[in-house]
Design a protein around this motif. Structure first.
Motif, PDB file in Angstrom:
ATOM      1  N   THR A  95       0.745  -1.296  -0.061  1.00  0.00           N
ATOM      2  CA  THR A  95       0.197   0.052  -0.011  1.00  0.00           C
ATOM      3  C   THR A  95       0.873   1.314   0.136  1.00  0.00           C
ATOM      4  O   THR A  95       0.574   2.132  -0.731  1.00  0.00           O
ATOM      5  N   VAL A 146     -14.298   0.817  -2.890  1.00  0.00           N
ATOM      6  CA  VAL A 146     -12.784   0.921  -2.819  1.00  0.00           C
ATOM      7  C   VAL A 146     -12.317   2.195  -2.178  1.00  0.00           C
ATOM      8  O   VAL A 146     -11.368   2.328  -1.425  1.00  0.00           O
ATOM      9  N   GLN A 153      -8.301   3.275   5.469  1.00  0.00           N
ATOM     10  CA  GLN A 153      -7.269   2.720   5.924  1.00  0.00           C
ATOM     11  C   GLN A 153      -6.013   3.515   6.051  1.00  0.00           C
ATOM     12  O   GLN A 153      -5.131   3.619   6.935  1.00  0.00           O
TER      13      GLN A 153
HETATM   14  C1  LUB Z   1      -6.715  -1.166  -1.673  1.00  0.00           C
HETATM   15  C2  LUB Z   1      -4.738  -0.505  -1.779  1.00  0.00           C
HETATM   16  C3  LUB Z   1      -4.872   0.171  -0.738  1.00  0.00           C
HETATM   17  C4  LUB Z   1      -7.839  -0.659  -2.480  1.00  0.00           C
HETATM   18  O1  LUB Z   1      -6.453  -2.233  -4.458  1.00  0.00           O
HETATM   19  C5  LUB Z   1      -5.549  -1.187  -3.966  1.00  0.00           C
HETATM   20  O2  LUB Z   1      -4.550  -1.149  -4.740  1.00  0.00           O
HETATM   21  C6  LUB Z   1      -5.778  -0.786  -2.602  1.00  0.00           C
HETATM   22  C7  LUB Z   1      -3.320  -0.133  -2.401  1.00  0.00           C
HETATM   23  O3  LUB Z   1      -2.835   0.589  -3.270  1.00  0.00           O
HETATM   24  O4  LUB Z   1      -6.650  -0.120  -0.583  1.00  0.00           O
HETATM   25  C8  LUB Z   1      -9.104  -0.739  -1.364  1.00  0.00           C
HETATM   26  C9  LUB Z   1      -9.801  -2.053  -1.130  1.00  0.00           C
END
Ligand code: LUB
Length: 183
Positions: A95, A146, A153
């Protein structure tokens, strides 16, 4: 071992302030030995981000095996993701690296789209079963989930190093799924 050590350092310090020497020291290897597995620090970052995304099909398989309907599956999937964001250093590192994309000269996986597709699929099935509130569009609702999860988070990370992410996501999810679910 190298990947986990890199994930711990990327999570704590970010891409720029992490050196391959520090990764090597953390696992008791030479820098050369680390380079044997990952020719550059960028390659290490790409591998960590790919491992972040490799977590989700495993989580999906586990939740799907519980046999709930598509809407309940979506809710439990995101609740499971919240726990992983609190407990799993590879998820946390992936992340942070995705946020630092502009600083990383490498082809990182595109963020957010996999989750959006996954949730759109589940919500479309829920719509077909009449589980969605009238007027709720699966793809729009998926994008909203999303965005809400990412924001939840991130705030939990900045304020509490994600110690409260499960509780914070639970309260956000309750509100969003109340709006998404048919009466
Ligand atoms: C998710 C992150 C942090 C999306 O899908 C992603 O790329 C995500 C990292 O980039 O949250 C939420 C489910």
């Amino acid at each position: 071992m190298v990947l986990t050590a890199a994930a711990e350092l990327f999570t704590a310090r970010g891409f720029r302030h992490t050196s391959v020497q520090e990764v090597a020291d953390r696992v008791g290897m030479t820098k050369g030995a680390v380079y044997f597995h990952y020719p550059t620090k960028e390659a290490l970052a790409v591998a960590v981000v790919e491992q972040h995304y490799a977590r989700w099909p495993l989580l999906l398989a586990g939740v799907t095996a519980e046999g709930y309907g598509p809407l309940e599956t979506a809710e439990r999937l995101l609740a499971g993701a919240a726990l992983a964001f609190r407990e799993d250093v590879v998820v946390q590192a992936g992340t942070r690296l995705q946020v630092e994309r502009p600083q990383i000269e490498a082809e990182l996986p595109v963020p957010y789209l996999d989750w959006t597709e996954l949730l759109t699929g589940l919500l479309s099935r829920a719509e077909a079963l009449g589980e969605l509130r009238a007027g709720v569009r699966p793809r729009s609702a998926a994008r909203s989930l999303v965005a809400a999860f990412f924001g939840t988070q991130h705030i939990s990370d900045v304020l509490h190093e994600r110690a409260d992410i499960v509780e914070r996501w639970s309260e956000t999810a309750e509100l969003l799924f109340r709006a998404i679910r048919a009466e």
